[in-house]
Motif scaffolding. Structure first.
Motif, PDB file in Angstrom:
ATOM      1  N   HIS A  23       0.911  -1.140   0.024  1.00 24.71           N
ATOM      2  CA  HIS A  23      -0.020  -0.026  -0.029  1.00 24.71           C
ATOM      3  C   HIS A  23       0.852   1.178  -0.030  1.00 24.71           C
ATOM      4  CE1 HIS A  23      -3.044   2.858   1.380  1.00 24.71           C
ATOM      5  NE2 HIS A  23      -3.980   2.141   0.933  1.00 24.71           N
ATOM      6  N   PRO A  24       0.409   2.242  -0.622  1.00 26.28           N
ATOM      7  CA  PRO A  24       1.061   3.675  -0.761  1.00 26.28           C
ATOM      8  C   PRO A  24       1.575   4.113   0.664  1.00 26.28           C
ATOM      9  CG  PRO A  24      -0.575   3.773  -2.405  1.00 26.28           C
ATOM     10  CD  PRO A  24      -0.832   2.357  -1.637  1.00 26.28           C
ATOM     11  N   ASN A  25       0.682   3.933   1.471  1.00 27.46           N
ATOM     12  CA  ASN A  25       1.115   4.292   3.141  1.00 27.46           C
ATOM     13  C   ASN A  25       2.271   3.903   3.762  1.00 27.46           C
ATOM     14  OD1 ASN A  25      -0.814   6.287   3.299  1.00 27.46           O
ATOM     15  ND2 ASN A  25      -2.611   4.849   3.756  1.00 27.46           N
ATOM     16  N   TYR A  26       2.629   2.436   3.220  1.00 24.84           N
ATOM     17  CA  TYR A  26       3.846   1.874   3.963  1.00 24.84           C
ATOM     18  C   TYR A  26       5.068   2.746   3.324  1.00 24.84           C
ATOM     19  CZ  TYR A  26       7.385  -1.400   4.599  1.00 24.84           C
ATOM     20  OH  TYR A  26       8.475  -1.911   5.137  1.00 24.84           O
ATOM     21  N   ASP A  27       4.974   3.007   2.112  1.00 24.95           N
ATOM     22  CA  ASP A  27       6.191   3.606   1.589  1.00 24.95           C
ATOM     23  C   ASP A  27       6.146   5.108   2.099  1.00 24.95           C
ATOM     24  OD1 ASP A  27       7.148   1.771  -0.033  1.00 24.95           O
ATOM     25  OD2 ASP A  27       5.730   2.367  -1.857  1.00 24.95           O
ATOM     26  N   LEU A  28       4.994   5.676   2.582  1.00 18.38           N
ATOM     27  CA  LEU A  28       5.105   7.071   2.983  1.00 18.38           C
ATOM     28  C   LEU A  28       5.571   7.177   4.304  1.00 18.38           C
ATOM     29  CD1 LEU A  28       1.897   8.533   1.480  1.00 18.38           C
ATOM     30  CD2 LEU A  28       4.105   9.246   0.793  1.00 18.38           C
ATOM     31  N   HIS A  29       5.118   6.114   5.334  1.00 17.24           N
ATOM     32  CA  HIS A  29       5.197   6.302   6.541  1.00 17.24           C
ATOM     33  C   HIS A  29       6.200   5.349   7.301  1.00 17.24           C
ATOM     34  CE1 HIS A  29       2.102   8.949   6.276  1.00 17.24           C
ATOM     35  NE2 HIS A  29       1.135   8.216   5.948  1.00 17.24           N
ATOM     36  N   LEU A  30       6.399   4.126   6.481  1.00 22.10           N
ATOM     37  CA  LEU A  30       7.241   3.220   7.248  1.00 22.10           C
ATOM     38  C   LEU A  30       8.470   2.600   6.380  1.00 22.10           C
ATOM     39  CD1 LEU A  30       4.604   0.475   8.792  1.00 22.10           C
ATOM     40  CD2 LEU A  30       6.005   2.408   9.962  1.00 22.10           C
ATOM     41  N   ALA A  31       8.621   3.000   5.309  1.00 19.05           N
ATOM     42  CA  ALA A  31       9.776   2.429   4.571  1.00 19.05           C
ATOM     43  C   ALA A  31      11.114   2.994   4.987  1.00 19.05           C
ATOM     44  CB  ALA A  31       9.482   2.789   3.052  1.00 19.05           C
ATOM     45  N   HIS A  32      11.102   4.184   5.390  1.00 12.81           N
ATOM     46  CA  HIS A  32      12.310   4.974   5.774  1.00 12.81           C
ATOM     47  C   HIS A  32      12.813   4.266   7.107  1.00 12.81           C
ATOM     48  CE1 HIS A  32       9.092   7.227   7.951  1.00 12.81           C
ATOM     49  NE2 HIS A  32      10.383   7.681   8.753  1.00 12.81           N
ATOM     50  N   LEU A  33      12.072   3.661   7.810  1.00  9.92           N
ATOM     51  CA  LEU A  33      12.382   2.908   9.032  1.00  9.92           C
ATOM     52  C   LEU A  33      12.713   1.403   8.971  1.00  9.92           C
ATOM     53  CD1 LEU A  33       9.531   4.480  11.294  1.00  9.92           C
ATOM     54  CD2 LEU A  33      11.781   5.300  11.023  1.00  9.92           C
ATOM     55  N   GLU A  34      12.789   0.857   7.727  1.00  3.86           N
ATOM     56  CA  GLU A  34      13.155  -0.479   7.388  1.00  3.86           C
ATOM     57  C   GLU A  34      14.226  -1.056   8.079  1.00  3.86           C
ATOM     58  OE1 GLU A  34      10.477  -1.540   3.451  1.00  3.86           O
ATOM     59  OE2 GLU A  34      12.709  -0.910   3.317  1.00  3.86           O
ATOM     60  N   GLN A  35      15.437  -0.321   8.406  1.00  5.72           N
ATOM     61  CA  GLN A  35      16.559  -0.813   9.109  1.00  5.72           C
ATOM     62  C   GLN A  35      16.161  -0.938  10.632  1.00  5.72           C
ATOM     63  OE1 GLN A  35      19.645   2.029   7.942  1.00  5.72           O
ATOM     64  NE2 GLN A  35      20.300   0.593   6.147  1.00  5.72           N
ATOM     65  N   GLN A  36      14.976  -0.617  10.924  1.00  6.27           N
ATOM     66  CA  GLN A  36      14.912  -0.670  12.587  1.00  6.27           C
ATOM     67  C   GLN A  36      14.043  -1.894  12.938  1.00  6.27           C
ATOM     68  OE1 GLN A  36      13.306   2.827  13.937  1.00  6.27           O
ATOM     69  NE2 GLN A  36      14.882   4.242  13.057  1.00  6.27           N
ATOM     70  N   PHE A  37      13.421  -2.658  11.849  1.00  5.37           N
ATOM     71  CA  PHE A  37      12.663  -3.776  12.156  1.00  5.37           C
ATOM     72  C   PHE A  37      12.888  -4.971  11.140  1.00  5.37           C
ATOM     73  CE2 PHE A  37      10.064  -0.910   9.653  1.00  5.37           C
ATOM     74  CZ  PHE A  37       9.575  -1.476   8.695  1.00  5.37           C
ATOM     75  N   THR A  38      12.370  -6.131  11.267  1.00  7.46           N
ATOM     76  CA  THR A  38      12.172  -7.131  10.807  1.00  7.46           C
ATOM     77  C   THR A  38      11.018  -7.377  10.245  1.00  7.46           C
ATOM     78  OG1 THR A  38      12.090  -8.833  12.422  1.00  7.46           O
ATOM     79  CG2 THR A  38      14.460  -8.480  11.377  1.00  7.46           C
ATOM     80  N   THR A  39      10.635  -7.839   9.145  1.00  7.80           N
ATOM     81  CA  THR A  39       9.164  -7.919   8.679  1.00  7.80           C
ATOM     82  C   THR A  39       8.787  -9.479   8.608  1.00  7.80           C
ATOM     83  OG1 THR A  39       9.301  -6.052   7.290  1.00  7.80           O
ATOM     84  CG2 THR A  39       7.474  -7.422   6.709  1.00  7.80           C
ATOM     85  N   HIS A  40       7.568  -9.901   8.919  1.00  5.55           N
ATOM     86  CA  HIS A  40       7.058 -11.125   9.085  1.00  5.55           C
ATOM     87  C   HIS A  40       5.505 -11.053   8.376  1.00  5.55           C
ATOM     88  CE1 HIS A  40      10.302 -12.664  11.665  1.00  5.55           C
ATOM     89  NE2 HIS A  40      10.071 -11.520  12.280  1.00  5.55           N
ATOM     90  N   LEU A  41       5.600 -11.961   7.117  1.00  9.65           N
ATOM     91  CA  LEU A  41       4.174 -11.733   6.628  1.00  9.65           C
ATOM     92  C   LEU A  41       3.295 -12.698   6.814  1.00  9.65           C
ATOM     93  CD1 LEU A  41       5.460 -10.944   2.798  1.00  9.65           C
ATOM     94  CD2 LEU A  41       4.579  -9.119   4.518  1.00  9.65           C
ATOM     95  N   ILE A  42       1.974 -12.531   6.896  1.00 12.72           N
ATOM     96  CA  ILE A  42       1.025 -13.358   7.119  1.00 12.72           C
ATOM     97  C   ILE A  42      -0.007 -13.389   6.363  1.00 12.72           C
ATOM     98  CG2 ILE A  42       1.530 -13.715   9.661  1.00 12.72           C
ATOM     99  CD1 ILE A  42      -0.635 -11.352  10.257  1.00 12.72           C
ATOM    100  N   PRO A  43      -0.740 -14.490   5.977  1.00 11.23           N
ATOM    101  CA  PRO A  43      -1.833 -14.474   5.065  1.00 11.23           C
ATOM    102  C   PRO A  43      -3.003 -13.620   5.220  1.00 11.23           C
ATOM    103  CG  PRO A  43      -1.705 -16.427   6.020  1.00 11.23           C
ATOM    104  CD  PRO A  43      -0.571 -15.756   6.540  1.00 11.23           C
ATOM    105  N   ASN A  44      -3.494 -13.559   6.343  1.00 10.08           N
ATOM    106  CA  ASN A  44      -4.453 -12.526   7.210  1.00 10.08           C
ATOM    107  C   ASN A  44      -4.276 -12.124   8.396  1.00 10.08           C
ATOM    108  OD1 ASN A  44      -6.560 -13.579   4.738  1.00 10.08           O
ATOM    109  ND2 ASN A  44      -6.187 -15.549   5.823  1.00 10.08           N
TER     110      ASN A  44
END
Length: 335
Positions: A23-44
């Motif tokens: 979603h565009p909101n991810y790029d706007l608000h969280l992408a610049h913080l990606e070095q501070q967290f790991t991402t875990h994807l879930i289906p729902n």
């Protein structure tokens, strides 16, 4: 929350879906913080799926920024298997007033479930309140977290239009431009104000149905001599804050209850607040007698309120510091 947890040297896991990540909101608000967290994807993004993953990750604190489903359906159940504690924000603690069940009954049920959730040894469940809220008589809640860090310039189309009309006062509707914000009603009301020395800024991502609904209203309002700037795009926080700082008045004509993040930003920006409709906004305006005005949500009353708002002087900016209170409340470990 991520920034505050990072300052505490916490290991941070963001649990989300592919849809949210794209979603565009991810790029706007969280992408610049990606070095501070790991991402875990879930289906729902359902509570049980998230809970299973936090158990496998052995988290100390699970924070649910939109925790309504967890509080209403899971938190009050006894003997739930959870690793660490859970902090859940209840975004919609009040009844919406819809359906066949009386609103006050829904309200009572929600209060009961919230109380039961907080009786669990590993759950902190807090309703989201206005950014102006302060705890009294041991009330539970967290204020809407406000950040105000404007970019040096607003988007160029808005910067240019405002600069070229220095004698015009500008009203704005900002953020997610959904049906909730009653843009068509605001435009109809603006047309019957007995003056045309003001302009209107519509800035933020506009829902397609809303954009279609207001096309005729835009044309008719401009015919009255009222300039309207439409900036239909996703805005960064810095862009939104920069626009807000340029306005004389921000309009919050909401048809449903609940805190407004724009209201808190307006307080910090020193921008007058014209609110209409929601009783929760009326309560906020009572706390801001010199920098806000509330009206019923109808065409004539809102038109009168616009006229009144345009006569007010520019408010003095006030810092709220709600972001720190919000994060401190949710990053504490229970149990």
């Amino acid at each position: 929350m991520i920034s505050k947890a990072h300052l505490r040297n916490y290991e941070i896991a963001l649990i989300t879906t592919t849809e949210a990540l794209n979603h565009p909101n991810y790029d706007l608000h969280l992408a610049h913080l990606e070095q501070q967290f790991t991402t875990h994807l879930i289906p729902n993004a359902d509570v049980k799926t998230i809970s299973r993953l936090t158990q496998s990750l052995r988290t100390d604190i699970m924070v649910l920024p939109d925790g309504d489903a967890f509080v209403w359906k899971e938190a009050w159940k006894l003997r739930q298997k959870r690793h660490g504690s859970v902090s859940a924000v209840v975004m919609r603690p009040n009844s919406s007033g819809k359906g066949s069940i009386k609103p006050f009954i829904i309200e009572l049920i929600k209060r009961l479930l919230l109380t039961l959730a907080n009786m669990q040894p590993d759950v902190i469940a807090v309703p989201l309140k206005s950014s102006l809220w302060t705890s009294q008589n041991n009330q539970i809640g967290v204020p809407d977290p406000v950040s105000f860090h404007p970019d040096r310039h607003a988007p160029s189309m808005i910067e240019t239009a405002i600069a070229s009309n220095p004698d015009r006062k500008w009203l704005g509707i900002l953020g997610a431009l959904s049906a909730r914000k009653n843009i068509d009603l605001v435009l109809r009301s603006a047309r019957i104000v007995d003056r045309s020395d003001f302009g209107i800024v519509l800035a933020g991502h506009m829902e397609p149905a809303v954009a279609e609904k207001i096309q005729d209203k835009l044309y008719e309002t401009r015919k009255k001599g009222i300039e309207i700037i439409v900036c239909n795009t996703f805005l960064t926080d810095g862009e939104l804050d920069a626009i807000l700082q340029k306005l004389h008045c921000v309009v919050l004509a909401h048809s449903n209850e609940g805190p407004s993040g724009i209201l808190g930003k307006a307080v910090e920006a020193g921008t007058f607040i014209l609110a209409a409709g929601a009783k929760s906004l009326r309560e906020d305006c009572r706390l801001l007698p010199e920098s806000s005005h509330w009206s019923p949500l109808n065409e004539q009353d809102l038109a009168d309120a616009i006229d009144v708002a345009l006569t007010y002087p520019t408010p003095i900016p006030k810092q709220l510091n709600t972001g720190a209170i919000f994060s401190e409340s949710l990053l504490q470990q229970k149990g």
